[in-house]
Scaffold this active site. Structure first.
Site, PDB file in Angstrom:
ATOM      1  N   TYR A  97       0.927  -1.185  -0.053  1.00 27.28           N
ATOM      2  CA  TYR A  97       0.206  -0.092  -0.105  1.00 27.28           C
ATOM      3  C   TYR A  97       0.892   1.152   0.020  1.00 27.28           C
ATOM      4  O   TYR A  97       1.770   1.648   1.003  1.00 27.28           O
ATOM      5  CB  TYR A  97      -0.819  -0.008   1.192  1.00 27.28           C
ATOM      6  N   HIS A 125       0.278 -11.955   1.022  1.00 32.58           N
ATOM      7  CA  HIS A 125      -0.749 -11.010   0.185  1.00 32.58           C
ATOM      8  C   HIS A 125      -1.619 -11.671  -0.763  1.00 32.58           C
ATOM      9  O   HIS A 125      -2.655 -11.696  -0.948  1.00 32.58           O
ATOM     10  CB  HIS A 125      -0.267  -9.853  -0.289  1.00 32.58           C
TER      11      HIS A 125
HETATM   12  P1  NAP Z   1     -14.116  -0.713   1.333  1.00 30.75           P
HETATM   13  O1  NAP Z   1     -13.695  -0.798   2.658  1.00 30.75           O
HETATM   14  O2  NAP Z   1     -14.924  -1.660   0.790  1.00 30.75           O
HETATM   15  O3  NAP Z   1     -14.539   0.733   0.934  1.00 30.75           O
HETATM   16  C1  NAP Z   1     -13.872   1.937   1.255  1.00 30.75           C
HETATM   17  C2  NAP Z   1     -14.444   3.264   0.595  1.00 30.75           C
HETATM   18  O4  NAP Z   1     -15.717   3.348   1.594  1.00 30.75           O
HETATM   19  C3  NAP Z   1     -13.919   4.460   1.227  1.00 30.75           C
HETATM   20  O5  NAP Z   1     -14.118   5.252  -0.176  1.00 30.75           O
HETATM   21  C4  NAP Z   1     -14.420   5.115   2.498  1.00 30.75           C
HETATM   22  O6  NAP Z   1     -14.471   6.443   2.339  1.00 30.75           O
HETATM   23  C5  NAP Z   1     -15.836   4.700   2.006  1.00 30.75           C
HETATM   24  N1  NAP Z   1     -16.255   4.480   3.452  1.00 30.75           N
HETATM   25  C6  NAP Z   1     -15.930   3.996   4.744  1.00 30.75           C
HETATM   26  N2  NAP Z   1     -16.922   4.028   5.676  1.00 30.75           N
HETATM   27  C7  NAP Z   1     -18.004   4.672   5.039  1.00 30.75           C
HETATM   28  C8  NAP Z   1     -19.376   4.905   5.488  1.00 30.75           C
HETATM   29  N3  NAP Z   1     -19.455   4.602   6.629  1.00 30.75           N
HETATM   30  N4  NAP Z   1     -20.054   5.389   4.641  1.00 30.75           N
HETATM   31  C9  NAP Z   1     -20.028   5.449   3.200  1.00 30.75           C
HETATM   32  N5  NAP Z   1     -18.759   5.298   2.776  1.00 30.75           N
HETATM   33  C10 NAP Z   1     -17.707   4.765   3.737  1.00 30.75           C
HETATM   34  O7  NAP Z   1     -12.729  -0.977   0.305  1.00 30.75           O
HETATM   35  P2  NAP Z   1     -11.163  -1.353   0.505  1.00 30.75           P
HETATM   36  O8  NAP Z   1     -10.533  -0.257   1.114  1.00 30.75           O
HETATM   37  O9  NAP Z   1     -10.742  -2.026  -0.752  1.00 30.75           O
HETATM   38  O10 NAP Z   1     -11.338  -2.561   1.457  1.00 30.75           O
HETATM   39  C11 NAP Z   1     -10.997  -2.187   2.751  1.00 30.75           C
HETATM   40  C12 NAP Z   1      -9.540  -2.895   3.206  1.00 30.75           C
HETATM   41  O11 NAP Z   1      -9.277  -4.087   2.871  1.00 30.75           O
HETATM   42  C13 NAP Z   1      -8.515  -2.001   2.289  1.00 30.75           C
HETATM   43  O12 NAP Z   1      -8.272  -0.676   2.969  1.00 30.75           O
HETATM   44  C14 NAP Z   1      -7.266  -3.192   2.773  1.00 30.75           C
HETATM   45  O13 NAP Z   1      -6.834  -2.880   3.964  1.00 30.75           O
HETATM   46  C15 NAP Z   1      -8.075  -4.467   2.684  1.00 30.75           C
HETATM   47  N6  NAP Z   1      -7.676  -5.056   1.173  1.00 30.75           N
HETATM   48  C16 NAP Z   1      -7.171  -6.142   1.192  1.00 30.75           C
HETATM   49  C17 NAP Z   1      -6.895  -6.876  -0.231  1.00 30.75           C
HETATM   50  C18 NAP Z   1      -6.134  -7.923  -0.355  1.00 30.75           C
HETATM   51  O14 NAP Z   1      -5.742  -8.496  -1.449  1.00 30.75           O
HETATM   52  N7  NAP Z   1      -5.959  -8.810   0.751  1.00 30.75           N
HETATM   53  C19 NAP Z   1      -7.697  -6.050  -1.198  1.00 30.75           C
HETATM   54  C20 NAP Z   1      -8.143  -5.115  -1.140  1.00 30.75           C
HETATM   55  C21 NAP Z   1      -8.369  -4.454   0.045  1.00 30.75           C
HETATM   56  P3  NAP Z   1     -13.578   7.487   3.134  1.00 30.75           P
HETATM   57  O15 NAP Z   1     -12.136   6.654   3.065  1.00 30.75           O
HETATM   58  O16 NAP Z   1     -13.804   8.802   2.448  1.00 30.75           O
HETATM   59  O17 NAP Z   1     -13.954   7.523   4.716  1.00 30.75           O
END
Ligand code: NAP
Length: 297
Positions: free
Chosen positions: A68, A126
């Site tokens: 990241y 990962h």
């Molecule tokens: P997510 O958690 O599904 O969505 C993040 C988005 O949702 C951001 O734009 C955030 O906005 C918004 N958000 C958060 N809380 C909210 C709420 N209460 N109401 C409305 N919108 C809201 O997406 P993601 O970041 O892809 O997934 C989460 C985590 O999983 C990642 O950050 C990472 O740590 C992990 N991940 C792991 C892998 C892997 O391959 N292992 C892949 C993808 C992700 P704001 O930031 O503006 O609050």
């Protein structure tokens, strides 16, 4: 649910929702993702505030990765937790091409340096690359013996990968599998989720708010889900999070760069969805009836 609630109330709710690891430790069912955090200087203060607010509310699991922002996310997390290390369950991930031998030791040391800590609570591969799994397991076990990590796990592993891993020496020490899971992408319910439960290994659901998914608009604009949210005076995001962790073997790690979002997400643990609510959600986003390829981002 949409009113601002005291952090102590949210913390108490979080403490009621835990997932058990094989080694006896507990992770709270809602944590914080950090993908794309730390990359934009103008958002830095807000992101640090968001992470610290999350810790106050009981979202102790913080998930990051060397990938990241090529280390920038880990540095941001390091800054946010510098005086709170013991309050956090810290998870990071290693690139597949670093997941063996001396490269793994160096990747882990670099990660620890950026995070400003001397141990990780959990270190994940990962995704599966070309390195034989035996070599990754051996390296992870050595990191554990050295006290640099408390446990290790994997990410983006489907059932066949998990079976192969668990059949290897020490493979059963795998603590979690982190995979994509949200209401608009339920493929893992067909086989991976039950298999993980059978093996006593929790699942960490990434992108639980459907970020990056074609289904995101459909989920957030669904009349039925909005009606349900209104009924509970909740937001759609809260319904999604409460739904994701309903089984007791899944933790969700939404990323939120704004403290208000973090508080809203934590408050999802106060929601008590009923069987008939799950039925409504099943009708709009039906569970899988056959094997689907593992969804990934
Ligand atoms: P997510 O958690 O599904 O969505 C993040 C988005 O949702 C951001 O734009 C955030 O906005 C918004 N958000 C958060 N809380 C909210 C709420 N209460 N109401 C409305 N919108 C809201 O997406 P993601 O970041 O892809 O997934 C989460 C985590 O999983 C990642 O950050 C990472 O740590 C992990 N991940 C792991 C892998 C892997 O391959 N292992 C892949 C993808 C992700 P704001 O930031 O503006 O609050």
């Amino acid at each position: 649910m949409n009113d601002r609630l005291p952090h102590s109330l949210l913390l108490a709710a979080l403490k009621q929702h835990t997932v058990q690891l094989k080694d006896g430790r507990e992770m709270r069912a809602l944590g914080q993702g950090t993908w794309r955090m730390g990359e934009d200087q103008s958002k830095r203060d807000a992101e640090i505030e968001a992470l610290r607010t999350g810790i106050d509310c009981g979202l102790h699991v913080i998930d990051t990765a060397e990938m990241y922002g090529e280390g920038e996310s880990e540095k941001l997390v390091g800054e946010a937790i510098q005086d709170r290390r013991e309050d956090v369950f810290l998870v990071s991930k290693v690139y597949p091409y670093n997941a063996y031998g001396d490269k793994l030791v160096k990747a882990c040391d670099d990660t620890l340096g950026r995070l400003g800590t001397d141990y990780l609570d959990l270190y994940l591969l990962h995704w599966r690359g070309d390195v034989p799994l035996e070599e990754t397991i051996e390296g992870m076990e050595k990191l554990k013996e050295a006290g640099k990590i408390r446990a290790w796990g994997v990410s983006n592993f489907d059932v066949d990968d998990m079976k192969e891993l668990l059949a290897l020496p020490n493979g059963k020490n795998c603590a979690v599998n982190q995979v994509l899971y949200h209401l608009g992408s339920r493929g893992i319910e067909y086989d991976l989720l039950p298999y993980m439960e059978e093996q006593g290994i929790p699942v960490m659901a990434y992108s639980p708010l459907a970020e990056g998914s074609d289904a995101k608009d459909k989920v957030f604009e669904s009349k039925e889900i909005n009606r349900l949210a209104d009924m509970y005076s909740a937001s759609v995001a809260q319904i999604l999070l409460a739904w994701t962790v309903r089984s007791g073997n899944v933790i969700a790690i939404p990323k939120a760069g704004q403290a208000g979002h973090v508080e809203e997400n934590a408050a999802a643990m106060l929601l008590d969805l009923e069987e008939e609510d799950f039925e409504v959600l099943d009708e709009v986003f039906p569970p899988p009836t056959e094997k689907e390829p593992l969804d990934v981002i």
